[in-house]
Structure formats: structure tokens, C-alpha cells
Design a protein around this motif. Structure first.
Motif, short mmCIF file in Angstrom:
data_model
loop_
_atom_site.label_atom_id
_atom_site.label_comp_id
_atom_site.label_asym_id
_atom_site.label_seq_id
_atom_site.Cartn_x
_atom_site.Cartn_y
_atom_site.Cartn_z
N PHE A 286 0.87 -1.18 0.00
CA PHE A 286 0.00 0.00 0.00
C PHE A 286 0.90 1.22 0.00
O PHE A 286 2.00 1.19 0.56
N ALA A 287 0.44 2.31 -0.63
CA ALA A 287 1.28 3.51 -0.66
C ALA A 287 0.43 4.77 -0.81
O ALA A 287 -0.66 4.73 -1.39
N THR A 288 0.96 5.84 -0.28
CA THR A 288 0.44 7.18 -0.52
C THR A 288 1.58 7.96 -1.15
O THR A 288 2.68 8.04 -0.59
N ILE A 289 1.33 8.51 -2.34
CA ILE A 289 2.35 9.23 -3.10
C ILE A 289 1.94 10.70 -3.15
O ILE A 289 0.81 11.01 -3.54
N SER A 290 2.84 11.58 -2.78
CA SER A 290 2.56 13.02 -2.80
C SER A 290 3.39 13.69 -3.87
O SER A 290 4.53 13.29 -4.14
N GLY A 291 2.81 14.73 -4.47
CA GLY A 291 3.54 15.45 -5.50
C GLY A 291 2.73 16.60 -6.05
O GLY A 291 1.90 17.18 -5.36
N HIS A 292 2.96 16.89 -7.32
CA HIS A 292 2.35 18.03 -8.00
C HIS A 292 1.87 17.56 -9.36
O HIS A 292 2.60 16.86 -10.06
N VAL A 293 0.62 17.92 -9.74
CA VAL A 293 0.06 17.47 -11.02
C VAL A 293 -0.24 18.66 -11.91
O VAL A 293 -0.73 19.69 -11.43
N VAL A 294 0.08 18.52 -13.19
CA VAL A 294 -0.16 19.57 -14.19
C VAL A 294 -0.62 18.92 -15.50
O VAL A 294 -0.40 17.73 -15.72
N VAL A 295 -1.25 19.71 -16.36
CA VAL A 295 -1.53 19.27 -17.73
C VAL A 295 -0.23 19.42 -18.51
O VAL A 295 0.42 20.47 -18.46
N ASP B 289 -7.53 13.58 -30.57
CA ASP B 289 -8.82 13.97 -30.00
C ASP B 289 -8.66 15.29 -29.26
O ASP B 289 -7.76 15.43 -28.41
N PRO B 290 -9.49 16.28 -29.57
CA PRO B 290 -9.35 17.58 -28.91
C PRO B 290 -9.61 17.54 -27.40
O PRO B 290 -9.19 18.44 -26.68
N LYS B 291 -10.26 16.48 -26.92
CA LYS B 291 -10.52 16.36 -25.48
C LYS B 291 -9.37 15.71 -24.72
O LYS B 291 -9.36 15.74 -23.50
N LEU B 292 -8.43 15.12 -25.43
CA LEU B 292 -7.34 14.41 -24.76
C LEU B 292 -6.48 15.37 -23.94
O LEU B 292 -6.06 16.42 -24.42
N ARG B 293 -6.26 15.00 -22.69
CA ARG B 293 -5.33 15.72 -21.82
C ARG B 293 -4.40 14.70 -21.19
O ARG B 293 -4.85 13.67 -20.70
N LEU B 294 -3.12 15.01 -21.22
CA LEU B 294 -2.12 14.19 -20.56
C LEU B 294 -1.71 14.92 -19.28
O LEU B 294 -1.30 16.09 -19.34
N LEU B 295 -1.85 14.25 -18.16
CA LEU B 295 -1.46 14.84 -16.88
C LEU B 295 -0.13 14.25 -16.45
O LEU B 295 0.11 13.04 -16.61
N ARG B 296 0.70 15.09 -15.89
CA ARG B 296 2.00 14.67 -15.36
C ARG B 296 2.01 14.91 -13.86
O ARG B 296 1.80 16.04 -13.41
N MET B 297 2.24 13.85 -13.10
CA MET B 297 2.40 14.00 -11.66
C MET B 297 3.86 13.83 -11.32
O MET B 297 4.43 12.74 -11.49
N ASP B 298 4.47 14.92 -10.89
CA ASP B 298 5.85 14.87 -10.41
C ASP B 298 5.79 14.43 -8.96
O ASP B 298 5.47 15.22 -8.07
N ALA B 299 6.04 13.15 -8.74
CA ALA B 299 5.97 12.58 -7.40
C ALA B 299 7.19 13.02 -6.60
O ALA B 299 8.33 12.94 -7.09
N ALA B 300 6.95 13.50 -5.40
CA ALA B 300 8.05 13.94 -4.54
C ALA B 300 8.44 12.86 -3.55
O ALA B 300 9.62 12.58 -3.34
#
Length: 160
Positions: A78-87, A112-123
Motif C-alpha cells: 500500500f502507498a500514498t504518493i505526494s507530489g504536484h500534477v499539471v496538464v 482527440d481535442p478532449k485528450l489531456r495528458l497529466l504529469r504527476m511529479d511525485a516527490a
């Protein structure tokens, strides 16, 4: 003593095997998302649509603090990962990570114009390895404190 390198290695392996996390961000309740990691390291990548609450909250912003919670299918980690998410609609990353499962969600494919890629920089992450409850019960029966062996099965991992 906890071996954080082993905890980190097991975390990346488990995420690679299972991929489903509960991703939440500032002001956004956690929701199930498929996490994709390359080379067992941060960032975590998520495909979503522009009309989701999470994507809408990130549009035009510098991103949000985020937390991903994870439970391996076998419940051994089990894990909890903290960080910052952006498009981050990085076309090269979209090309690398695109697969039939992602394609099923986007009618017009990678364009697709609705496609979004999110990047989570895990700290960092807090990781728990699940001590086998049967083994803990046996230890208790023979007079061994099962909590002592648990000490090396939990720890904080720096993912930067």
C-alpha cells in the motif's frame, strides 16, 4: 531498519503491475486513474479528458498539489504518493505511452481535442508492505511480537 531502496523498487513494480491509483488534487476528490510510469521513476502519467473535473481544475493553472493512493491487487503493498500534477500534453510522451486501452477512451485517437495528458511529479511516498496475517498470528501464538518484524516493512521514500 527500513531499506528505502527496496521499498521504492517494490512500489514501482507494483504500480507497473496494477497501475490503478486513486488520484486527488487540491480541491478535487480522489478518483480512480491509470498511472503510467517509465523506467520505474517519476513522473507518473495519466490520460484524461478535458471535460473531467480534474482536467478542468488544472487548465490554465500551474498545477495543484496531488496525492495518489495505491493498493496492490494482492494487498501486499500500500502507498500514498505526494507530489504536484499539471496538464502536460507532450506529444512525444503521448506517442510513447499510447496503447489500445487508452485509445478506447478517445474517439479521435491521439488527435482527440478532449485528450489531456497529466504529469504527476511525485516527490515522496509512504509505503507499507503487508505482513502476512497468518504469519503474524503464528508469531503471536509462539510469543513473538509481530509488530517488531513490521518495522522494516514501512517507510518514507524520496522519489525525486
Amino acid at each position: 531498519m527500513t531499506d528505502t531502496r527496496e521499498l521504492e523498487a517494490r512500489l514501482w513494480k507494483a504500480i507497473g503491475d496494477d497501475r490503478t491509483v486513486m488520484l486527488g488534487a487540491t480541491g478535487i476528490e480522489p478518483r480512480p486513474m491509470t498511472a503510467l510510469a517509465e523506467d520505474d521513476r517519476t513522473p507518473l502519467w495519466f490520460f484524461t479528458a478535458s471535460d473531467t473535473e480534474l482536467a478542468q481544475s488544472l487548465e490554465g493553472s500551474g498545477g495543484h498539489a496531488a496525492t495518489a493512493t495505491f493498493a496492490a491487487k494482492d494487498h501486499e503493498l500500500f502507498a500514498t504518493i505526494s507530489g504536484h500534477v499539471v496538464v502536460d500534453n507532450d506529444r512525444a510522451v503521448i506517442e510513447r505511452l499510447w496503447n489500445p486501452f487508452i485509445a478506447a477512451w478517445f474517439e479521435n485517437g491521439k488527435d482527440d481535442p478532449k485528450l489531456r495528458l497529466l504529469r504527476m511529479d511525485a516527490a515522496d511516498a509512504h509505503v507499507w508492505l503487508n505482513e502476512n496475517s497468518l504469519l503474524a498470528g503464528v508469531k503471536l501464538l509462539v510469543g513473538v511480537d509481530p509488530k517488531k518484524s513490521y518495522d522494516d516493512k514501512v517507510g518514507d521514500v524520496d522519489l525525486r
